[in-house]
Design an enzyme around this catalytic site. Structure first.
Site, short mmCIF file in Angstrom:
data_model
loop_
_atom_site.label_atom_id
_atom_site.label_comp_id
_atom_site.label_asym_id
_atom_site.label_seq_id
_atom_site.Cartn_x
_atom_site.Cartn_y
_atom_site.Cartn_z
N GLY A 37 50.70 12.20 9.32
CA GLY A 37 50.81 11.25 10.42
C GLY A 37 52.15 10.52 10.50
O GLY A 37 52.81 10.53 11.54
N ASP A 41 50.60 12.83 14.08
CA ASP A 41 49.83 12.22 15.18
C ASP A 41 50.43 12.62 16.52
O ASP A 41 49.71 12.91 17.48
CB ASP A 41 49.81 10.69 15.06
N ASP A 67 52.76 5.58 17.11
CA ASP A 67 52.31 6.97 17.27
C ASP A 67 50.79 7.03 17.39
O ASP A 67 50.24 7.81 18.18
CB ASP A 67 52.75 7.83 16.08
N HIS A 108 53.44 3.76 11.29
CA HIS A 108 53.57 4.60 12.49
C HIS A 108 52.54 4.21 13.56
O HIS A 108 52.10 5.04 14.34
CB HIS A 108 53.46 6.07 12.11
N ARG A 113 45.82 6.56 23.34
CA ARG A 113 46.02 6.44 24.79
C ARG A 113 45.89 7.80 25.46
O ARG A 113 45.25 7.94 26.50
CB ARG A 113 47.38 5.82 25.09
N HIS A 136 43.27 7.81 7.98
CA HIS A 136 44.23 7.01 7.23
C HIS A 136 43.95 7.16 5.74
O HIS A 136 42.85 7.57 5.34
CB HIS A 136 44.13 5.54 7.65
N ASP A 145 41.78 3.01 9.45
CA ASP A 145 41.65 1.86 8.55
C ASP A 145 42.16 0.64 9.31
O ASP A 145 43.37 0.43 9.38
CB ASP A 145 42.46 2.09 7.28
#
Length: 125
Positions: A55, A60, A90, A87, A96, A8, A80
């Site tokens: 991202g 991402d 995402d 986002h 996951r 981030h 962060d």
């Protein structure tokens, strides 16, 4: 190994410092990164990095697609946790997918260093 590097905005200096510290290890592997993170790491370390989009523009998700296709072996995503991310869905999907496909994942420097140390000594070979 194929290693993804993501950070981030407020953590980009941290991932660049990490990449500098582990440059000799990282340069032996194929590196992938989201846009700005990859640019910063490449400029400041000289490492060769395949860059996806940033991202928020889908980077991402692009890395997530590589995870689902078996093209990424390790993800270092310095997050962060104190700043809202537009986002976030995402990001959650990428995390996951790492869990679904059992891809080692570090989300902070404290977890990234042991993983890179393991890469350095060949634990993942």
């Amino acid at each position: 190994m194929n290693i993804a590097l993501i950070a981030h905005d407020k953590k980009k200096n941290d991932i660049v410092k990490l990449a500098r510290s582990y440059k000799e290890t990282l340069e032996k592997h194929s590196l992938y990164a989201t846009g700005t993170t990859g640019q910063r790491i490449a400029e400041e370390t000289g490492l060769n990095i395949h860059r996806f989009k940033s991202g928020p523009l889908g980077g991402d998700q692009q890395i997530g697609a590589f995870v689902s296709e078996g093209k990424i072996d390790l993800v270092i995503f310095i997050r962060d946790p104190l700043t809202s991310q537009p986002h976030e869905p995402d990001i959650s999907a990428l995390l996951r997918l790492c869990d679904v496909y059992e891809i080692p994942l570090a989300t902070n420097i404290g977890s990234a260093e042991p993983l890179l140390g393991a890469v350095k000594v060949g634990v993942f070979d």
